[in-house]
Design a protein around this motif. Structure first.
Motif, PDB file in Angstrom:
ATOM      1  N   GLN A   1       0.832  -1.193   0.000  1.00 27.06           N
ATOM      2  CA  GLN A   1       0.000   0.000   0.000  1.00 27.06           C
ATOM      3  C   GLN A   1       0.872   1.251   0.000  1.00 27.06           C
ATOM      4  O   GLN A   1       1.967   1.291   0.555  1.00 27.06           O
ATOM      5  N   ALA A   2       0.339   2.266  -0.661  1.00 28.46           N
ATOM      6  CA  ALA A   2       1.076   3.539  -0.722  1.00 28.46           C
ATOM      7  C   ALA A   2       1.146   4.170   0.666  1.00 28.46           C
ATOM      8  O   ALA A   2       0.435   3.778   1.592  1.00 28.46           O
ATOM      9  N   LYS A   3       2.004   5.156   0.790  1.00 29.83           N
ATOM     10  CA  LYS A   3       2.161   5.867   2.053  1.00 29.83           C
ATOM     11  C   LYS A   3       0.806   6.375   2.547  1.00 29.83           C
ATOM     12  O   LYS A   3       0.052   6.984   1.812  1.00 29.83           O
ATOM     13  N   ARG A   4       0.512   6.091   3.769  1.00 33.80           N
ATOM     14  CA  ARG A   4      -0.782   6.452   4.316  1.00 33.80           C
ATOM     15  C   ARG A   4      -0.884   7.963   4.493  1.00 33.80           C
ATOM     16  O   ARG A   4       0.062   8.641   4.855  1.00 33.80           O
ATOM     17  N   LEU A   5      -2.061   8.493   4.249  1.00 36.59           N
ATOM     18  CA  LEU A   5      -2.303   9.910   4.427  1.00 36.59           C
ATOM     19  C   LEU A   5      -2.692  10.163   5.881  1.00 36.59           C
ATOM     20  O   LEU A   5      -3.410   9.383   6.489  1.00 36.59           O
ATOM     21  N   ASP A   6      -2.228  11.248   6.422  1.00 40.14           N
ATOM     22  CA  ASP A   6      -2.536  11.613   7.787  1.00 40.14           C
ATOM     23  C   ASP A   6      -3.839  12.404   7.812  1.00 40.14           C
ATOM     24  O   ASP A   6      -3.996  13.394   7.104  1.00 40.14           O
ATOM     25  N   ILE A   7      -4.772  11.974   8.653  1.00 36.24           N
ATOM     26  CA  ILE A   7      -6.091  12.597   8.662  1.00 36.24           C
ATOM     27  C   ILE A   7      -6.020  14.066   9.067  1.00 36.24           C
ATOM     28  O   ILE A   7      -6.735  14.918   8.525  1.00 36.24           O
ATOM     29  N   ASP A   8      -5.134  14.407   9.992  1.00 33.77           N
ATOM     30  CA  ASP A   8      -5.019  15.806  10.415  1.00 33.77           C
ATOM     31  C   ASP A   8      -4.444  16.677   9.300  1.00 33.77           C
ATOM     32  O   ASP A   8      -4.831  17.838   9.148  1.00 33.77           O
ATOM     33  N   GLU A   9      -3.508  16.114   8.527  1.00 36.36           N
ATOM     34  CA  GLU A   9      -2.953  16.876   7.407  1.00 36.36           C
ATOM     35  C   GLU A   9      -4.024  17.164   6.365  1.00 36.36           C
ATOM     36  O   GLU A   9      -4.092  18.258   5.789  1.00 36.36           O
ATOM     37  N   VAL A  10      -4.881  16.185   6.105  1.00 38.71           N
ATOM     38  CA  VAL A  10      -5.944  16.376   5.121  1.00 38.71           C
ATOM     39  C   VAL A  10      -6.974  17.385   5.635  1.00 38.71           C
ATOM     40  O   VAL A  10      -7.440  18.242   4.888  1.00 38.71           O
ATOM     41  N   LEU A  11      -7.307  17.294   6.915  1.00 40.72           N
ATOM     42  CA  LEU A  11      -8.252  18.265   7.484  1.00 40.72           C
ATOM     43  C   LEU A  11      -7.697  19.679   7.412  1.00 40.72           C
ATOM     44  O   LEU A  11      -8.442  20.643   7.201  1.00 40.72           O
ATOM     45  N   ALA A  12      -6.386  19.809   7.570  1.00 41.75           N
ATOM     46  CA  ALA A  12      -5.761  21.132   7.485  1.00 41.75           C
ATOM     47  C   ALA A  12      -5.925  21.719   6.085  1.00 41.75           C
ATOM     48  O   ALA A  12      -6.056  22.939   5.922  1.00 41.75           O
ATOM     49  N   LEU A  13      -5.915  20.848   5.076  1.00 42.43           N
ATOM     50  CA  LEU A  13      -6.116  21.308   3.700  1.00 42.43           C
ATOM     51  C   LEU A  13      -7.490  21.950   3.529  1.00 42.43           C
ATOM     52  O   LEU A  13      -7.675  22.834   2.699  1.00 42.43           O
ATOM     53  N   LEU A  14      -8.462  21.473   4.300  1.00 47.18           N
ATOM     54  CA  LEU A  14      -9.821  21.959   4.149  1.00 47.18           C
ATOM     55  C   LEU A  14     -10.074  23.259   4.893  1.00 47.18           C
ATOM     56  O   LEU A  14     -11.130  23.878   4.703  1.00 47.18           O
ATOM     57  N   GLU A  15      -9.143  23.674   5.738  1.00 48.54           N
ATOM     58  CA  GLU A  15      -9.361  24.854   6.571  1.00 48.54           C
ATOM     59  C   GLU A  15      -9.621  26.097   5.745  1.00 48.54           C
ATOM     60  O   GLU A  15     -10.446  26.932   6.084  1.00 48.54           O
ATOM     61  N   ASP A  16      -8.882  26.241   4.609  1.00 49.49           N
ATOM     62  CA  ASP A  16      -9.015  27.453   3.809  1.00 49.49           C
ATOM     63  C   ASP A  16     -10.019  27.276   2.677  1.00 49.49           C
ATOM     64  O   ASP A  16     -10.148  28.106   1.795  1.00 49.49           O
ATOM     65  N   ASP A  17     -10.770  26.167   2.710  1.00 51.50           N
ATOM     66  CA  ASP A  17     -11.685  25.875   1.612  1.00 51.50           C
ATOM     67  C   ASP A  17     -12.922  26.748   1.699  1.00 51.50           C
ATOM     68  O   ASP A  17     -13.492  26.935   2.766  1.00 51.50           O
ATOM     69  N   GLN A  18     -13.330  27.258   0.557  1.00 56.81           N
ATOM     70  CA  GLN A  18     -14.537  28.067   0.481  1.00 56.81           C
ATOM     71  C   GLN A  18     -15.640  27.243  -0.172  1.00 56.81           C
ATOM     72  O   GLN A  18     -15.418  26.572  -1.167  1.00 56.81           O
ATOM     73  N   ARG A  19     -16.845  27.283   0.379  1.00 60.86           N
ATOM     74  CA  ARG A  19     -17.969  26.583  -0.239  1.00 60.86           C
ATOM     75  C   ARG A  19     -18.214  27.222  -1.596  1.00 60.86           C
ATOM     76  O   ARG A  19     -18.125  28.438  -1.758  1.00 60.86           O
ATOM     77  N   VAL A  20     -18.522  26.435  -2.598  1.00 64.12           N
ATOM     78  CA  VAL A  20     -18.581  26.958  -3.957  1.00 64.12           C
ATOM     79  C   VAL A  20     -19.948  26.700  -4.585  1.00 64.12           C
ATOM     80  O   VAL A  20     -20.686  25.812  -4.191  1.00 64.12           O
ATOM     81  N   GLU A  21     -20.254  27.517  -5.583  1.00 63.87           N
ATOM     82  CA  GLU A  21     -21.401  27.263  -6.442  1.00 63.87           C
ATOM     83  C   GLU A  21     -20.859  26.548  -7.672  1.00 63.87           C
ATOM     84  O   GLU A  21     -19.868  26.971  -8.252  1.00 63.87           O
ATOM     85  N   VAL A  22     -21.498  25.481  -8.078  1.00 61.37           N
ATOM     86  CA  VAL A  22     -20.964  24.672  -9.172  1.00 61.37           C
ATOM     87  C   VAL A  22     -21.977  24.612 -10.306  1.00 61.37           C
ATOM     88  O   VAL A  22     -23.172  24.571 -10.079  1.00 61.37           O
TER      89      VAL A  22
END
Length: 516
Positions: free
Chosen positions: A493-514
């Motif tokens: 299996q590939a290197k496991r992703l850290d859940i806290d690192e992924v959550l940090a990516l979402l911190e600056d996320d803006q809800r979008v209209e699609v």
């Protein structure tokens, strides 16, 4: 020995659909996972009105139920080793009788690892799921009952929409590149030399949009975490998913069948002018034939239900309905010169009711005494000893329209003139459905009919010519039904992703209209 024209046609189409991205360096030279191509034989005709999925009308509701049944059929991959393109990851679309939602329902009834989570851990996992899926309430237009369904968030829809835009740009560029490399026509080569840079720029732009407005990195990181063996996706999460799945269930208008809506994205693709440039022009002619030589003549094992019974010559297939019985005829065209042109697009499928990461998740196994078998052994073609239920499943639909086939059509014209005026007949070539047949030239001008001259067959209609399918990894990963080699996959299996690192990516996320 040079391969016959139908085989060459399939080979080029397969090349185009699976060609990597050689333009964007950060794409890893191929941003897509390996896929299985399942081509129809013949294609399945559709009109724009039959692709109107408005659930508030009887016609729209019937359309989405029929389409959902079609795209959730699991292709038979057992004959894939003898595929048309001599690649095990392709074959003709013949169904197994098993539906995607049946397999998924069995997984939801499996035994999930019951792991105690802290409130903080549970909140993290919930946030990841809420980044991709949201529940919404609607009213059944026929019964008036309130229904709840799980659908993609604007971010996840944006991901899929921009992925579609990127795939269109990449397919268009690769079509031009592959054609220029294989054609002996100087005009084709010159066209790529002049216009190639323009289409290359379109691929770069589409890649950047997918990574930006399409939230590519964030969505894929979240999917990656959810697919891994987390510290927990406990039994309670399975309960939530089962509720979501049950809420998405619909009864078709016959009252006898159950289906789970599976439209394509964007749903208004065929009714909005915004997607007019989302079709790729496919061209193939005899000047490219030398590029597909030295190929075995045993290309594919065709089922008895297949109209495309001959791959050894350039010919058409006529299907006659005589007294409710189907009679099939193959009409060979004697020609040294031919060309095939049509417009091609691929539309991703939307299964809001399914969490695909569950298919290969390591936190469930079949309940004791209820072995539902092997879903996939992770190989194509699958090992027969496992009798895999779902080694692949459709994730995108391939549509073709505005078809033109030029060749010496005298033998076909003669056959059509001999048709009984009362006979119902349809015409096809390989995966291309060309419409109804009539010896009356006035009928040939009508919508849904093939127009035949002595040197061309044209069809303005549209048809599904196949499906792009995900290849399912080994599943289940433990307990009854698990493939014997699955234990060795853990160390790969590939290197496991850290859940806290992924959550940090979402911190600056803006809800979008699609756009939809």
């Amino acid at each position: 020995m040079t391969a016959p024209a139908p085989t060459q046609f399939y080979q080029k189409l397969y090349q185009i659909l699976t060609a990597p991205d050689t333009i964007n360096q950060d794409s890893g030279n191929n941003p897509k996972n390996p896929v299985y191509i399942s081509l129809c034989s013949p294609g399945i005709p559709f009109s724009p009105s039959s692709l109107d999925f408005n659930p508030k009308t009887a016609e729209g509701f019937s359309n989405i139920s029929q389409f959902s049944y079609l795209v959730n059929n699991i292709p038979d991959t057992t004959g894939a080793a003898n595929s048309v393109v001599r690649d095990p990851k392709s074959g003709t679309f013949q169904t197994t009788g098993v539906l995607v939602w049946d397999v998924y329902k069995d997984i939801l009834s499996a035994k999930a690892d019951d792991i105690e989570l802290s409130d903080e851990e549970q909140a993290k996992i919930d946030r990841l799921y809420k980044y991709l899926w949201v529940t919404q309430e609607s009213t059944d237009p026929f019964s008036g009952n309130k229904t709840v369904e799980t659908v993609e968030t604007p971010e996840y829809l944006a991901y899929k929409n921009y992925e579609k835009k990127y795939n269109t740009a990449l397919t268009t560029y690769n079509t031009m590149l592959i054609t220029a490399n294989n054609s002996k026509d100087p005009a084709v080569v010159q066209n790529f030399a002049i216009n190639g840079p323009i289409y290359e720029a379109s691929v770069k732009d589409a890649w950047e949009e997918w990574n930006g407005a399409g939230h590519k990195n964030k969505v894929e990181q979240v999917l990656g975490v959810l697919a891994q063996t987390l510290k927990g996706t406990p039994a309670s999460k399975f309960t939530e998913m089962t509720v979501e799945f049950d809420d998405s269930k619909r009864k078709d208008l016959s009252g006898a069948g159950i289906f789970y809506p599976t439209p394509f994205i964007p749903m208004n693709f065929f009714t909005s002018d915004a997607y007019a440039d989302s079709w790729t022009n496919y061209h193939f002619d005899e000047t490219e034939s030398s590029s597909y030589s030295d190929v075995s003549t045993n290309y594919v094992s065709m089922g008895t239900g297949s109209v495309f019974a001959a791959l050894s010559d350039f010919g058409f297939n006529i299907e006659l309905n005589i007294d409710s019985k189907i009679n099939r005829q193959h009409v060979k065209c004697d020609t040294d010169s031919y060309s095939i042109d049509f417009e091609l697009t691929q539309l991703p499928l939307r299964r809001g009711w399914m969490h695909a990461e569950l298919l290969t998740a390591t936190y469930w196994q079949w309940n004791e005494g209820m072995n539902n078998g092997t879903i996939s052994d992770g190989t194509i073609p699958p090992d027969p000893k496992y009798r895999c239920r779902m080694p692949v499943y459709p994730t995108a639909v391939l549509f073709a329209r505005n078809i033109s086939i030029k060749a010496n059509m005298k033998s076909l014209e003669s056959q059509v003139k001999n048709l009984d005026a009362k006979q119902e007949a349809t015409l096809s070539w390989g995966p291309l459905s060309l419409g109804k047949l009539s010896r009356d030239v006035h009928d040939q001008e009508k919508e849904g009919y093939a127009k035949i001259t002595n040197d061309e067959v044209k069809s303005a209609g549209m048809c599904v010519i196949g499906f792009i399918c995900n290849i399912v990894g080994a599943s289940p990963t433990k307990g009854p039904g698990a493939p014997q080699h699955v234990s060795s996959l853990a160390g790969e299996q590939a290197k496991r992703l850290d859940i806290d690192e992924v959550l940090a990516l979402l911190e600056d996320d803006q809800r979008v209209e699609v756009f939809t």
